[in-house]
Design a protein around this motif. Structure first.
Motif, mmCIF file in Angstrom:
data_model
loop_
_atom_site.group_PDB
_atom_site.id
_atom_site.type_symbol
_atom_site.label_atom_id
_atom_site.label_comp_id
_atom_site.label_asym_id
_atom_site.label_seq_id
_atom_site.Cartn_x
_atom_site.Cartn_y
_atom_site.Cartn_z
ATOM 1 N N VAL A 88 0.844 -1.204 0.000
ATOM 2 C CA VAL A 88 0.000 0.000 0.000
ATOM 3 C C VAL A 88 0.870 1.242 0.000
ATOM 4 C CG1 VAL A 88 -1.635 1.337 1.393
ATOM 5 C CG2 VAL A 88 -1.972 -1.110 1.093
ATOM 6 N N ILE A 89 1.904 1.259 0.824
ATOM 7 C CA ILE A 89 2.794 2.425 0.883
ATOM 8 C C ILE A 89 3.503 2.630 -0.447
ATOM 9 C CG2 ILE A 89 4.911 3.306 1.928
ATOM 10 C CD1 ILE A 89 3.969 2.113 4.568
ATOM 11 N N LEU A 90 4.034 1.568 -1.021
ATOM 12 C CA LEU A 90 4.751 1.694 -2.290
ATOM 13 C C LEU A 90 3.823 2.096 -3.431
ATOM 14 C CD1 LEU A 90 7.110 -1.378 -1.987
ATOM 15 C CD2 LEU A 90 7.726 1.036 -1.812
ATOM 16 N N ARG A 91 2.595 1.612 -3.422
ATOM 17 C CA ARG A 91 1.645 1.970 -4.463
ATOM 18 C C ARG A 91 1.245 3.440 -4.351
ATOM 19 N NH1 ARG A 91 -2.354 -1.398 -3.321
ATOM 20 N NH2 ARG A 91 -3.533 0.164 -2.214
ATOM 21 N N ARG A 92 1.095 3.917 -3.137
ATOM 22 C CA ARG A 92 0.671 5.305 -2.947
ATOM 23 C C ARG A 92 1.809 6.289 -3.147
ATOM 24 N NH1 ARG A 92 -2.079 6.294 2.384
ATOM 25 N NH2 ARG A 92 -2.787 8.154 1.354
ATOM 26 N N ALA A 93 3.044 5.864 -2.876
ATOM 27 C CA ALA A 93 4.175 6.787 -2.971
ATOM 28 C C ALA A 93 4.566 7.056 -4.423
ATOM 29 C CB ALA A 93 5.362 6.233 -2.208
ATOM 30 N N ARG A 94 4.461 6.053 -5.277
ATOM 31 C CA ARG A 94 4.726 6.121 -6.709
ATOM 32 C C ARG A 94 6.199 6.304 -7.059
ATOM 33 N NH1 ARG A 94 -0.330 9.580 -7.558
ATOM 34 N NH2 ARG A 94 -1.892 7.966 -7.805
#
Length: 141
Positions: free
Chosen positions: A119-125
């Motif tokens: 989730v963090i990696l997907r949101r950070a881009r």
């Protein structure tokens, strides 16, 4: 005189609850088995403070599901471990717990962390990348 029902007799008697002499704080990390919770409790008794893993996991989950501004802002770490200004500290603590737990419990907790990391990696881009030897959260935060 009619006989009283057993449920009426039981309802009238007070329930006696004995307080535990040694209350053990249970990890409240959601969706973990009782065996994993017991392993975390034993590990915290030996190496960490009781409840550390739960609070660190809740912080990491709040970071994953919280406002996007918390993921993209520049962080100035003060150097005090656990103060909250360096999110990488919390992920490091979780990594230490994963390496110290027995294999089965570590696998269970790692699956939950993998979901939060995704989730963090997907949101950070965008993530800085410098070396494959350095974990992503140390580069990013």
């Amino acid at each position: 005189m009619p006989r009283r029902r057993p449920s009426a007799v039981r309802a009238a008697t007070p329930v006696r609850v004995r307080p535990s002499r040694h209350p053990r704080p249970r990890p409240r990390i959601g969706r973990i088995s009782a065996g994993c919770a017991a392993d975390i409790r034993r590990l915290e008794h030996r190496r960490f403070s009781p409840g550390d893993t739960d609070s660190v996991f809740r912080y990491w989950a709040a970071l994953a599901h919280g406002p996007l501004a918390h993921l993209t802002r520049d962080v100035d770490a003060c150097g005090i471990a656990g103060c909250g200004c360096d999110p990488g500290y919390f992920r490091d603590h979780l990594e230490q717990v994963l390496h110290a737990l027995p294999t089965r419990s570590a696998r269970e907790l790692r699956a939950l962390l993998h979901d939060l990391d995704a989730v963090i990696l997907r949101r950070a881009r965008v993530l800085p990348y410098s070396s494959p030897d350095v974990p992503w959260w140390k580069e990013w935060f």
